[in-house]
Design an enzyme around this catalytic site. Structure first.
Site, PDB file in Angstrom:
ATOM      1  N   TYR A  63       0.840  -1.203   0.000  1.00 41.23           N
ATOM      2  CA  TYR A  63       0.000   0.000   0.000  1.00 41.23           C
ATOM      3  C   TYR A  63       0.871   1.247   0.000  1.00 41.23           C
ATOM      4  CZ  TYR A  63       0.994   0.603   5.017  1.00 41.23           C
ATOM      5  OH  TYR A  63       1.619   0.791   6.222  1.00 41.23           O
ATOM      6  N   CYS A  64       0.291   2.359  -0.486  1.00 42.63           N
ATOM      7  CA  CYS A  64       0.952   3.663  -0.454  1.00 42.63           C
ATOM      8  C   CYS A  64      -0.142   4.728  -0.353  1.00 42.63           C
ATOM      9  CB  CYS A  64       1.849   3.862  -1.675  1.00 42.63           C
ATOM     10  SG  CYS A  64       0.976   3.711  -3.256  1.00 42.63           S
ATOM     11  N   THR A  65       0.213   5.990  -0.482  1.00 44.79           N
ATOM     12  CA  THR A  65      -0.741   7.071  -0.217  1.00 44.79           C
ATOM     13  C   THR A  65      -1.955   7.046  -1.148  1.00 44.79           C
ATOM     14  OG1 THR A  65       1.133   8.431   0.487  1.00 44.79           O
ATOM     15  CG2 THR A  65      -0.966   9.559   0.137  1.00 44.79           C
TER      16      THR A  65
END
Length: 319
Positions: free
Chosen positions: A180-182
């Site tokens: 996951y990331c922003t």
């Protein structure tokens, strides 16, 4: 009845073909300025990655124009309400890559990427055994907030992530991998790289943390802390059910969610610290940075040599 705030912050990206990034960037900057938007947009031959702010009317016009451009057909905008602009200026810059991995053989997310999981599916997957959750962001982003049980790669920039994975492959072997990331853009490439490296069960959070926090079903559950964002807001809430502070003051280790940049411009490291400790430690992450002749805190507050010496003496004495 809920009141609507007068401004919006848009976050978006799209992997698509832009033949001449330099020309597009110049034209797009002029267009954004005509709408009086402010923000930061990166353009490359592989697509666009942007975040910008403006009034509801200005952002509506921008989204309409983007949706009418065949190159951006299907683009998804993540929208936050705001009381004012989230940026001071408008920048549109051409870049070799939208996110900097610097691989010899680049990843095209249209050809290879991990399986997309919507927030509810990602939530369920995080609770399964034999699952490894990898945060694809930088260390200072993780320190402010992350999913429960997520692994923090010891990296300062995204391009260091492949080397970290190779050095720690025993953590991932035989596991289901969640990334996951922003907003999702980094995971498009990172998850694709993992698949190319031979990992078979790789999934990514579709739309990133921002989408997860707005999802009416999961409501940001299993997230601790806040989400770091690259604008003047610095942090936004994610978990709508409970707020757990995971950030720790750089100097005392006490719970803290307030980021500042080290006052030494040659360092500029992001550190979590309270207003009290910012003043006490001259907003510098180390003694070397405190005594820098370019210390911005000292210059900004017009501190005399005697005042700086007194502050250093106080720190030395542990007061």
């Amino acid at each position: 009845m809920a009141t609507t705030k007068p401004y919006r912050v848009l976050l978006y990206y799209m992997y698509t073909t832009i033949e001449n990034p330099e020309e597009f960037a110049a034209e797009h900057l002029a267009f954004c300025n005509s709408l009086e938007l402010k923000g930061r947009i990166l353009v490359a031959k592989e697509g666009i990655n942007g975040t910008c702010s403006g009034t509801v009317e200005q952002t509506e016009k921008y989204m309409e124009a983007m949706n009418n451009d065949p190159r951006f057909d299907g683009i998804v905008f993540k929208i936050d309400e705001a009381d004012g602009h989230a940026f001071k200026k408008m920048h549109v810059r051409p870049r070799p890559e939208l996110v900097t991995l610097r691989l010899e053989d680049d990843i095209n997310p249209h050809e290879i990427t991990g399986k997309y999981l919507e927030p509810k599916d990602f939530y369920e997957a995080m609770k399964q055994e034999d699952t490894v959750i990898i945060d694809a962001r930088n260390d200072y982003e993780f320190d402010l907030g992350h999913f429960k049980g997520a692994i923090k790669p010891d990296i300062e920039s995204f391009r260091e992530l492949p080397d970290w994975i190779r050095e720690n492959k025993e953590v991932l072997e035989g596991k289901k991998i969640l990334t996951y990331c922003t907003g999702g853009i980094r995971c498009e490439k990172f998850s694709g790289w993992l698949v190319r490296e031979g990992y078979e069960d790789v999934s990514q959070l579709h739309g990133g943390i921002v989408t997860y926090g707005k999802d009416p079903e999961v409501q940001g559950e299993l997230w601790d802390g806040q989400c770091y964002v690259f604008d003047e807001r610095i942090a936004v809430p994610v978990n709508q059910k409970e707020h757990v502070i995971v950030g720790k003051d750089h100097f005392t280790g006490e719970p803290c969610e307030r980021y500042v940049n080290c006052s030494n411009p040659e360092c500029n490291k992001k550190i979590l610290c309270s207003e009290e400790n910012e003043a006490k430690y001259l907003r510098a992450c180390s003694h070397e940075c405190r005594v820098s002749p370019r210390n911005r805190y000292v210059i900004q507050h017009e501190l005399t040599e005697e005042q700086v010496a007194a502050a250093l003496e106080k720190i030395e004495a542990g007061k």
